[in-house]
Scaffold this motif. Sequence first.
Motif, PDB file in Angstrom:
ATOM      1  N   SER A  17       0.834  -1.208   0.000  1.00  0.00           N
ATOM      2  CA  SER A  17       0.000   0.000   0.000  1.00  0.00           C
ATOM      3  C   SER A  17       0.866   1.255   0.000  1.00  0.00           C
ATOM      4  CB  SER A  17      -0.933  -0.004   1.219  1.00  0.00           C
ATOM      5  OG  SER A  17      -1.813  -1.106   1.164  1.00  0.00           O
TER       6      SER A  17
ATOM      7  N   GLY B 133       2.137   2.008  -3.319  1.00  0.00           N
ATOM      8  CA  GLY B 133       1.123   2.234  -4.348  1.00  0.00           C
ATOM      9  C   GLY B 133       0.891   1.044  -5.255  1.00  0.00           C
ATOM     10  N   LEU B 134       1.218  -0.163  -4.757  1.00  0.00           N
ATOM     11  CA  LEU B 134       1.108  -1.368  -5.581  1.00  0.00           C
ATOM     12  C   LEU B 134      -0.021  -2.316  -5.166  1.00  0.00           C
ATOM     13  CD1 LEU B 134       4.900  -2.312  -5.950  1.00  0.00           C
ATOM     14  CD2 LEU B 134       3.380  -1.424  -7.733  1.00  0.00           C
ATOM     15  N   LYS B 135      -0.717  -1.990  -4.063  1.00  0.00           N
ATOM     16  CA  LYS B 135      -1.673  -2.968  -3.551  1.00  0.00           C
ATOM     17  C   LYS B 135      -2.763  -3.329  -4.560  1.00  0.00           C
ATOM     18  CE  LYS B 135      -3.596  -5.957  -1.277  1.00  0.00           C
ATOM     19  NZ  LYS B 135      -4.241  -6.356  -2.484  1.00  0.00           N
ATOM     20  N   ASN B 136      -3.225  -2.364  -5.339  1.00  0.00           N
ATOM     21  CA  ASN B 136      -4.281  -2.641  -6.316  1.00  0.00           C
ATOM     22  C   ASN B 136      -3.809  -3.526  -7.469  1.00  0.00           C
ATOM     23  OD1 ASN B 136      -6.089  -1.117  -4.854  1.00  0.00           O
ATOM     24  ND2 ASN B 136      -5.703   0.768  -6.019  1.00  0.00           N
TER      25      ASN B 136
END
Length: 315
Positions: free
Chosen positions: A235, A238-241
């Motif tokens: 998260s 910025g990679l969680k999605n």
Amino acid sequence: MKSLRRLLLPSLTLLLLTACSSSDKTQSGNGQEIVVGATMLSMQNEFIVNVHDEMEKKAKELGIELITVDAERSALKQIEQVESFIAQKVDVIIMNPCEVEASSPAIAKALAAKIPIINVNSETSAKPSAFVGSDDVESAKIALKFLADKLGGKGNILMMQGYMGQAAQLKREQGAKEILKNYPGLKIIAQQTAEWDRAKAMSLMENWIQSYGSQINAVFAQNDEMGMGAVKALSAAGLKNKVIVVSIDAIPDALQAVQKGELDATVFQNAQQQGAKAIETAVKLAKGQTVEPATLIPFQLVTKENVASFIKPAN
């Protein structure tokens, strides 16, 4: 969990968490109150604390004395604790093993002293009087099948391992690899231990993000503590999605994370049944009754669709 944390000091090994106040005591075959000694892997691990909570609750309900000690992840300390229980002449010993091999001598020592010993949640290579827990191979198969379906059978997976040499680590790795045999398009690009620990998992995930970046499609964490650490690092980057994360145990934090869409799935391991059945089995053994050699409690996949049924209402 909060009340237990107030009781726990890292330097303390002995936890007198259950002093039975019931006047209706359960008696062993010799007519005395039943005393059970329990040595737990780590009382800093939320799932193990949950198992112990149920042991404590069931011990009070049945009117037996439970003496609990924290092995602090040391198989050597665990063996010494079992030796202490033998010297105290407890009726039954419950062991939550630190390691498959290194904790095994404790089994032989207890049985030689004619004291029944139960393994709860985790296994040893030496055979105890009884085992109460779940099939860790099954849990990993459920987790990896979820990833395989989500990824369409293709992608790069990172595997966070538990405490090396412990049964759950070995069997969850075995289960994962059994599923991967059926999906040649899925590849484990890195695997490393974070020792069941959230902070260590976050640090490991940060390192992996530096090394693999956009190559990462999924993370399989062998327990929720590590899964939550991985989610936090992803998260922040910025990679969680873009990365699917699945873990095992369904601790309250993980269930909340699944509900919020932060953790994609967890695999429910029933701490309540493991703890309660360990004590029930101990009482039967203390009374000289026959018990099942293994009591296996099934795992269940938890996703956003069914998570509500696993979340307990706040008291």
